[in-house]
Design a protein around this motif. Structure first.
Motif, PDB file in Angstrom:
ATOM      1  N   TYR A  52       0.802  -1.219   0.000  1.00  0.00           N
ATOM      2  CA  TYR A  52       0.000   0.000   0.000  1.00  0.00           C
ATOM      3  C   TYR A  52       0.843   1.281   0.000  1.00  0.00           C
ATOM      4  CZ  TYR A  52      -4.245  -2.689   0.754  1.00  0.00           C
ATOM      5  OH  TYR A  52      -5.292  -3.547   0.594  1.00  0.00           O
ATOM      6  N   LYS A  53       2.116   1.184   0.344  1.00  0.00           N
ATOM      7  CA  LYS A  53       2.919   2.397   0.479  1.00  0.00           C
ATOM      8  C   LYS A  53       3.101   3.140  -0.837  1.00  0.00           C
ATOM      9  CE  LYS A  53       5.429   1.019   4.625  1.00  0.00           C
ATOM     10  NZ  LYS A  53       6.729   0.701   5.257  1.00  0.00           N
ATOM     11  N   HIS A  54       3.069   2.390  -1.934  1.00  0.00           N
ATOM     12  CA  HIS A  54       3.275   3.067  -3.215  1.00  0.00           C
ATOM     13  C   HIS A  54       2.129   4.027  -3.531  1.00  0.00           C
ATOM     14  CE1 HIS A  54       0.419   0.001  -4.653  1.00  0.00           C
ATOM     15  NE2 HIS A  54       0.221   0.801  -5.693  1.00  0.00           N
ATOM     16  N   ARG A  55       0.935   3.802  -2.935  1.00  0.00           N
ATOM     17  CA  ARG A  55      -0.209   4.686  -3.188  1.00  0.00           C
ATOM     18  C   ARG A  55       0.033   6.091  -2.633  1.00  0.00           C
ATOM     19  NH1 ARG A  55      -5.747   1.109  -2.254  1.00  0.00           N
ATOM     20  NH2 ARG A  55      -5.090  -0.700  -3.489  1.00  0.00           N
ATOM     21  N   PHE A  56       0.919   6.179  -1.646  1.00  0.00           N
ATOM     22  CA  PHE A  56       1.212   7.463  -1.010  1.00  0.00           C
ATOM     23  C   PHE A  56       2.623   7.964  -1.332  1.00  0.00           C
ATOM     24  CE2 PHE A  56      -1.835   5.181   1.685  1.00  0.00           C
ATOM     25  CZ  PHE A  56      -2.897   6.081   1.693  1.00  0.00           C
ATOM     26  N   GLY A  57       3.320   7.223  -2.170  1.00  0.00           N
ATOM     27  CA  GLY A  57       4.672   7.637  -2.542  1.00  0.00           C
ATOM     28  C   GLY A  57       5.656   7.550  -1.389  1.00  0.00           C
ATOM     29  N   ILE A  58       5.500   6.543  -0.514  1.00  0.00           N
ATOM     30  CA  ILE A  58       6.383   6.431   0.661  1.00  0.00           C
ATOM     31  C   ILE A  58       7.062   5.054   0.687  1.00  0.00           C
ATOM     32  CG2 ILE A  58       5.174   8.135   2.082  1.00  0.00           C
ATOM     33  CD1 ILE A  58       3.615   5.870   3.380  1.00  0.00           C
ATOM     34  N   GLU A  59       7.297   4.514  -0.504  1.00  0.00           N
ATOM     35  CA  GLU A  59       7.977   3.218  -0.555  1.00  0.00           C
ATOM     36  C   GLU A  59       9.327   3.308   0.153  1.00  0.00           C
ATOM     37  OE1 GLU A  59       6.815   4.892  -3.135  1.00  0.00           O
ATOM     38  OE2 GLU A  59       5.900   3.606  -4.666  1.00  0.00           O
ATOM     39  N   GLY A  60       9.695   2.250   0.846  1.00  0.00           N
ATOM     40  CA  GLY A  60      10.996   2.172   1.492  1.00  0.00           C
ATOM     41  C   GLY A  60      11.070   2.884   2.829  1.00  0.00           C
ATOM     42  N   ARG A  61       9.977   3.459   3.311  1.00  0.00           N
ATOM     43  CA  ARG A  61      10.005   4.169   4.590  1.00  0.00           C
ATOM     44  C   ARG A  61       9.205   3.393   5.630  1.00  0.00           C
ATOM     45  NH1 ARG A  61       9.959  10.624   4.143  1.00  0.00           N
ATOM     46  NH2 ARG A  61      11.015  10.197   6.117  1.00  0.00           N
ATOM     47  N   LYS A  62       9.713   3.389   6.863  1.00  0.00           N
ATOM     48  CA  LYS A  62       8.985   2.809   7.988  1.00  0.00           C
ATOM     49  C   LYS A  62       7.966   3.864   8.444  1.00  0.00           C
ATOM     50  CE  LYS A  62      10.967  -1.174   8.264  1.00  0.00           C
ATOM     51  NZ  LYS A  62      11.944  -1.501   9.315  1.00  0.00           N
ATOM     52  N   THR A  63       6.706   3.488   8.471  1.00  0.00           N
ATOM     53  CA  THR A  63       5.646   4.473   8.740  1.00  0.00           C
ATOM     54  C   THR A  63       4.997   4.229  10.094  1.00  0.00           C
ATOM     55  OG1 THR A  63       4.091   3.090   7.500  1.00  0.00           O
ATOM     56  CG2 THR A  63       5.132   4.913   6.324  1.00  0.00           C
ATOM     57  N   ILE A  64       4.793   5.337  10.801  1.00  0.00           N
ATOM     58  CA  ILE A  64       4.078   5.329  12.071  1.00  0.00           C
ATOM     59  C   ILE A  64       2.842   6.213  11.877  1.00  0.00           C
ATOM     60  CG2 ILE A  64       4.200   5.866  14.537  1.00  0.00           C
ATOM     61  CD1 ILE A  64       7.288   5.711  14.243  1.00  0.00           C
ATOM     62  N   LEU A  65       1.704   5.748  12.335  1.00  0.00           N
ATOM     63  CA  LEU A  65       0.441   6.465  12.083  1.00  0.00           C
ATOM     64  C   LEU A  65      -0.295   6.766  13.376  1.00  0.00           C
ATOM     65  CD1 LEU A  65      -1.812   7.411  10.047  1.00  0.00           C
ATOM     66  CD2 LEU A  65      -2.730   5.074  10.192  1.00  0.00           C
ATOM     67  N   THR A  66      -0.865   7.974  13.441  1.00  0.00           N
ATOM     68  CA  THR A  66      -1.876   8.346  14.444  1.00  0.00           C
ATOM     69  C   THR A  66      -3.029   8.980  13.684  1.00  0.00           C
ATOM     70  OG1 THR A  66      -0.260   8.750  16.207  1.00  0.00           O
ATOM     71  CG2 THR A  66      -2.404   9.816  16.413  1.00  0.00           C
ATOM     72  N   PHE A  67      -4.278   8.559  13.980  1.00  0.00           N
ATOM     73  CA  PHE A  67      -5.388   9.221  13.301  1.00  0.00           C
ATOM     74  C   PHE A  67      -6.524   9.480  14.286  1.00  0.00           C
ATOM     75  CE2 PHE A  67      -6.811   4.798  12.770  1.00  0.00           C
ATOM     76  CZ  PHE A  67      -8.182   4.881  12.972  1.00  0.00           C
ATOM     77  N   GLY A  68      -7.379  10.430  13.889  1.00  0.00           N
ATOM     78  CA  GLY A  68      -8.512  10.835  14.721  1.00  0.00           C
ATOM     79  C   GLY A  68      -8.600  12.345  14.778  1.00  0.00           C
ATOM     80  N   LEU A  69      -9.688  12.847  15.315  1.00  0.00           N
ATOM     81  CA  LEU A  69      -9.857  14.291  15.468  1.00  0.00           C
ATOM     82  C   LEU A  69      -8.765  14.842  16.376  1.00  0.00           C
ATOM     83  CD1 LEU A  69     -13.726  14.491  15.871  1.00  0.00           C
ATOM     84  CD2 LEU A  69     -12.384  15.262  13.919  1.00  0.00           C
ATOM     85  N   LEU A  70      -8.152  15.926  15.937  1.00  0.00           N
ATOM     86  CA  LEU A  70      -6.982  16.475  16.624  1.00  0.00           C
ATOM     87  C   LEU A  70      -7.396  17.390  17.781  1.00  0.00           C
ATOM     88  CD1 LEU A  70      -3.999  16.014  15.953  1.00  0.00           C
ATOM     89  CD2 LEU A  70      -3.989  18.246  14.844  1.00  0.00           C
ATOM     90  N   SER A  71      -6.855  17.104  18.964  1.00  0.00           N
ATOM     91  CA  SER A  71      -7.067  17.967  20.138  1.00  0.00           C
ATOM     92  C   SER A  71      -5.908  17.737  21.097  1.00  0.00           C
ATOM     93  CB  SER A  71      -8.396  17.648  20.820  1.00  0.00           C
ATOM     94  OG  SER A  71      -8.414  16.315  21.291  1.00  0.00           O
ATOM     95  N   ARG A  72      -5.818  18.588  22.091  1.00  0.00           N
ATOM     96  CA  ARG A  72      -4.644  18.553  22.973  1.00  0.00           C
ATOM     97  C   ARG A  72      -4.544  17.274  23.794  1.00  0.00           C
ATOM     98  NH1 ARG A  72      -2.092  23.428  22.853  1.00  0.00           N
ATOM     99  NH2 ARG A  72      -3.303  25.176  22.044  1.00  0.00           N
ATOM    100  N   ASN A  73      -5.676  16.625  24.069  1.00  0.00           N
ATOM    101  CA  ASN A  73      -5.602  15.409  24.871  1.00  0.00           C
ATOM    102  C   ASN A  73      -5.120  14.199  24.075  1.00  0.00           C
ATOM    103  OD1 ASN A  73      -7.820  14.824  23.321  1.00  0.00           O
ATOM    104  ND2 ASN A  73      -9.177  14.287  25.005  1.00  0.00           N
ATOM    105  N   LYS A  74      -4.885  14.382  22.743  1.00  0.00           N
ATOM    106  CA  LYS A  74      -4.381  13.259  21.939  1.00  0.00           C
ATOM    107  C   LYS A  74      -2.890  13.012  22.151  1.00  0.00           C
ATOM    108  CE  LYS A  74      -8.256  12.094  20.146  1.00  0.00           C
ATOM    109  NZ  LYS A  74      -8.633  12.161  18.745  1.00  0.00           N
ATOM    110  N   GLY A  75      -2.189  13.959  22.745  1.00  0.00           N
ATOM    111  CA  GLY A  75      -0.794  13.737  23.107  1.00  0.00           C
ATOM    112  C   GLY A  75       0.171  13.679  21.950  1.00  0.00           C
ATOM    113  N   ILE A  76      -0.153  14.340  20.835  1.00  0.00           N
ATOM    114  CA  ILE A  76       0.719  14.282  19.655  1.00  0.00           C
ATOM    115  C   ILE A  76       2.106  14.849  19.968  1.00  0.00           C
ATOM    116  CG2 ILE A  76       0.966  14.971  17.246  1.00  0.00           C
ATOM    117  CD1 ILE A  76      -1.370  13.097  17.753  1.00  0.00           C
TER     118      ILE A  76
END
Length: 795
Positions: free
Chosen positions: A184-208
């Motif tokens: 699936y990485k080629h769909r985003f142009g990130i082949e060869g990279r180790k990917t870490i993901l966080t998703f959801g509505l962004l707010s301060r309690n998400k700890g980004i």
């Protein structure tokens, strides 16, 4: 009516296209239950609105404005009258109005069906108002669903809820394949990279920021790392501080030199797009800062995709990630977070083992499995003892003054009515059985009886009301279509000419719903209305106009009814489009001819304008009303368009064959203009239109017969018709009742303004007054679809 074996379930929640986790959960739940239950499951949605425009799908049948108390009461009545078998509440404090979402209790106390409440949040140490709201909710619910074992313990120990009414059903997880992220990485142009993901509505309690502070150490261990932050800013955050939080994160990225290792994707994504992001990710991270989070749809989604997960120790994570299904770290600890991520990046065996454990565990929690659990629960609920139906009705008023007006007698209409219904025609004052009955007349008579009983509480009006309502019920086919002509032999005509009976029937049903003589009538009439309203698109312009009256009355009782709003706009837009196609500087009208029952068309546009506030509707209503009055009021009296040739565009107007229905339509139209503008001269014109019945007409002869209490069928060149049939009688009654209803308004307005007199020839003002707030709320015609829609959130 629905299949008697069906289970009609009402879901009270947010709903797509509103963008929030509860909305997505509700949609997924309905889809999964539908898949396993099939036709016996009949879902309908009561959607909680947000502050942004939102056009709901047809599955949403009612909308509640969050902070409007009365909407909760109206929604309860709507559900009772819709005969739902069960109510499923998706509860999160923030989506309901009142202190701690307490307005929901107004609805739940009023409904008759059993209530199953899914608790998406349970507070361990609630403030007083939250404790009270939760206790009320638990007490009013017949069954409580929690998503993990801690929820059961908390309800028991913190709130004292009997555990016998608590059921554990986990959060549903999409049934996703177990895939290699490289595909699936080629769909985003990130082949060869180790990917870490966080998703959801962004707010301060998400700890980004915790993850950002951990990232430099992770990048030193593996320079290929890319951290993707997927999701729009939470709408509540946007409202109070805009994008300040996101901007602070971007500043922090620059300070840490992470510009090439962090990617913001600032938008709400569909489930399909989210799936692609998850499949492209190697590690999923939830660095949340609060322990008291009992559920997490985003975490469940990641576990269902078989992701290696690193998370802080909030409650949902502790249960989902135990036994090696993920790695738990301390709150607000970048060092601990970095260490856990690096360990997974360096140890492939551990990485793959964690993924496999998570994926295998999630198979018992996929939406198809969760759908089966909910359907089993819904079927297990037995009806509770019915509560006392406390329905909103309009109370009968004290009789109004009849000074200078004829007696509002039912003598002649009683003469024209037998135990089947109202006869169409009469020979002089005697019913003519040769022509039988028609639904048109019985529908209008029902409206008249609603008004009569509301003003005078006359038992005779109630008896006639029952007869006419029974006739309409008999005229309605199972598919909601309406038959119009019934012979005296009680047989419907095999081939009926085109008619507007369905539109007038909807008007009658709506009038009953808005002002029922007793609450018991509302469920029956609502069922009939709901069955027929789907045929509004098939109606003629006048049929659509009458349906607008009925839908406006329906919305008084149930202002959040989404289907009714959609059909209301469809009918109003049809009339508006008809006007625009035909309009010219000298002919601002809906058709190429002024013909029969003309006033109903501008009246419908005033009703649409009053309900929606659409300035386009206002303009059409004003122009068409002025045009009609200019062509029917002459030298201080009304001269209605005659049926002996009508008035074609560019032709000559017919003077005779003037019919009572034209006077009645004009009387009611002028009351609608007054309601929209507050212009008291409209009440003077209304009385002038009514006086046409009493001799203020071209022949200076009264059509109303003070001896028989009947009304002649028309005004001809040779004199008045000797026949006193149903349409003319009902037209007279509707006109008289409307004038009686307006008389106190006229007197009060004159007293307030200390006006000695109002000229009887007063006409429509050259410019309609600024409309009151209800109308002014919907100005631009290009935005009219938004007025009836809910308002979306952003997940």
């Amino acid at each position: 009516m629905a299949n008697k074996n069906a289970k009609k379930v009402a879901f009270i929640a947010t709903y797509p296209p509103r963008r929030c986790g509860i909305a997505t959960f509700t949609s997924d739940l309905i889809t999964s239950v539908s898949a396993c239950a099939g036709p016996p499951f009949e879902p309908l949605v009561v959607a909680m609105q947000s502050d942004s425009p939102c056009q709901y799908p047809s599955s949403v049948k009612f909308e509640i404005r969050t902070q409007v108390k009365n909407d909760y009461i109206c929604a309860a009545d709507y559900l009772n009258f819709s005969h739902v078998d069960l109510i499923s509440v998706q509860h999160e404090y923030g989506i309901f109005g009142g202190p701690a979402g307490g307005y929901l209790s107004l609805l739940l106390r009023r409904v008759n069906a059993p209530i199953v409440t899914t608790l998406h949040t349970v507070l361990a140490d609630p403030a007083d108002e939250y404790r009270k709201a939760t206790l009320d909710l638990c007490d009013l619910s017949d069954c409580l669903v929690v998503m993990n074992e801690r929820g059961i313990t908390m309800l028991d120990q913190v709130y004292g809820v009997n555990t016998d009414k608590i059921v554990l059903i986990p959060h549903g997880i999409p049934d996703l394949p177990f895939v290699d992220s490289s595909y699936y990485k080629h769909r985003f142009g990130i082949e060869g990279r180790k990917t870490i993901l966080t998703f959801g509505l962004l707010s301060r309690n998400k700890g980004i920021e915790t993850m950002l502070d951990a990232l430099p150490e992770i990048v030193r261990a593996d320079p290929s790392v890319l951290y993707i932050i997927l999701g729009a800013t939470h709408p509540a955050v946007l409202q109070h501080e805009g994008e300040a939080y996101r901007f602070s994160l971007q500043q922090r990225i620059g300070e840490l030199g992470l510009d090439k290792h962090v990617l913001f994707h600032n938008r709400f994504v569909s489930d399909d797009r989210l799936r692609d992001f998850l499949c492209a990710a190697d590690i999923y991270v939830t660095p949340y800062r609060s322990r008291e989070q009992l559920t997490s749809g985003t975490l469940a989604f990641a576990v269902g995709a078989g992701k290696a997960v690193v998370s802080t120790r909030y409650w949902a994570a502790e249960e989902l990630l135990r036994e090696g299904r993920g790695k738990l770290v301390a709150f607000d600890n970048p060092r601990s977070l970095a260490k856990a991520v690096i360990a997974l990046l360096r140890n492939e065996n551990r990485f793959h083992a964690m993924r496999r454990k998570a994926y295998d565990y999630s198979r018992r929690r996929t939406w198809p499995e969760i759908g089966k659990e909910y359907w089993k629960l819904f079927q297990a609920q037995t009806p509770i003892a019915e509560k006392l139906a406390r329905q909103n009705t309009t109370s009968a008023r004290e009789p109004l003054s009849l000074k200078d007006l004829p007696e509002c007698s039912l003598e002649h209409i009683q003469r024209l009515t037998d135990d089947t219904g109202l006869f169409q025609h009469a020979r002089s004052m005697i019913p003519d059985r040769n022509h039988g009955y028609c639904t048109d007349d019985n529908a209008r008579a029902l409206v008249a009886m609603v008004k009569h009983y509301g003003q005078f509480t006359d038992p005779q009006a109630l008896r006639l009301f029952d007869t006419y309502l029974s006739f309409l019920h008999y005229a309605q086919d199972a598919n909601g279509l309406i038959r119009n002509f019934l012979g005296y032999d009680r047989r419907w005509w095999a081939e009926e000419p085109a008619h507007d009976a369905l539109g007038r029937t909807l008007w009658a049903f709506g009038a009953v719903m808005s002002q029922p003589p007793a609450p018991r009538y509302v469920p029956l009439v609502k069922d009939c209305f709901d069955r027929s309203v789907c045929h509004v698109p098939l109606l003629s312009p006048r049929g659509k106009a009458y349906s607008i009256f009925g839908m406006a009355e329906y919305l008084k009782q149930f202002p959040g009814a989404s289907d009714i709003k959609r059909y209301f706009l469809l009918a109003a837009d049809f009339l508006a489009d008809s006007f625009r196609r035909t309009e010219s500087p000298t002919w601002p009208w809906f058709e190429e001819v002024l013909s029969y029952d003309n006033a109903v068309l501008p009246h419908a546009m005033y009703t649409a304008a009053r309900i929606t506030g659409d300035s386009g509707y206002v303009d059409i209503a004003e122009k068409s009303c002025r045009f009609l009055l200019d062509n029917t009021s002459i030298n201080g009296q009304f001269r209605f368009i005659g049926c002996n040739g009508w008035y074609p565009k560019g032709g000559n107007r017919a003077v005779f064959g003037q019919q009572p229905i034209e006077a009645a339509g004009t009387v009611m139209l002028l009351r609608a203009v007054y309601d929209a503008t507050g212009n008291v001269s409209m009440l003077t014109l209304q009385r002038l239109a009514f006086d046409w019945f009493l001799g203020r007409n071209d022949l200076h002869t009264s059509l109303y017969d003070f001896q028989t209490k009947g009304c002649s069928d028309g005004l001809e060149r040779t004199g008045i018709s000797l026949n006193q049939g149903a349409e003319s009688m009902v037209s007279f009654l509707l006109s008289l009742l409307s004038v009686v209803e307006s008389s106190h308004l006229f007197d009060e307005t004159l007293t307030e303004k200390k006006t000695a007199s109002v000229p009887q020839s007063a006409g429509l003002p050259r410019k309609i007054n600024e409309l009151p707030p209800l109308v002014a709320s919907r100005r631009a015609s290009s935005k009219k679809k938004e007025s009836f829609s809910g308002r979306p959130d952003n997940r």
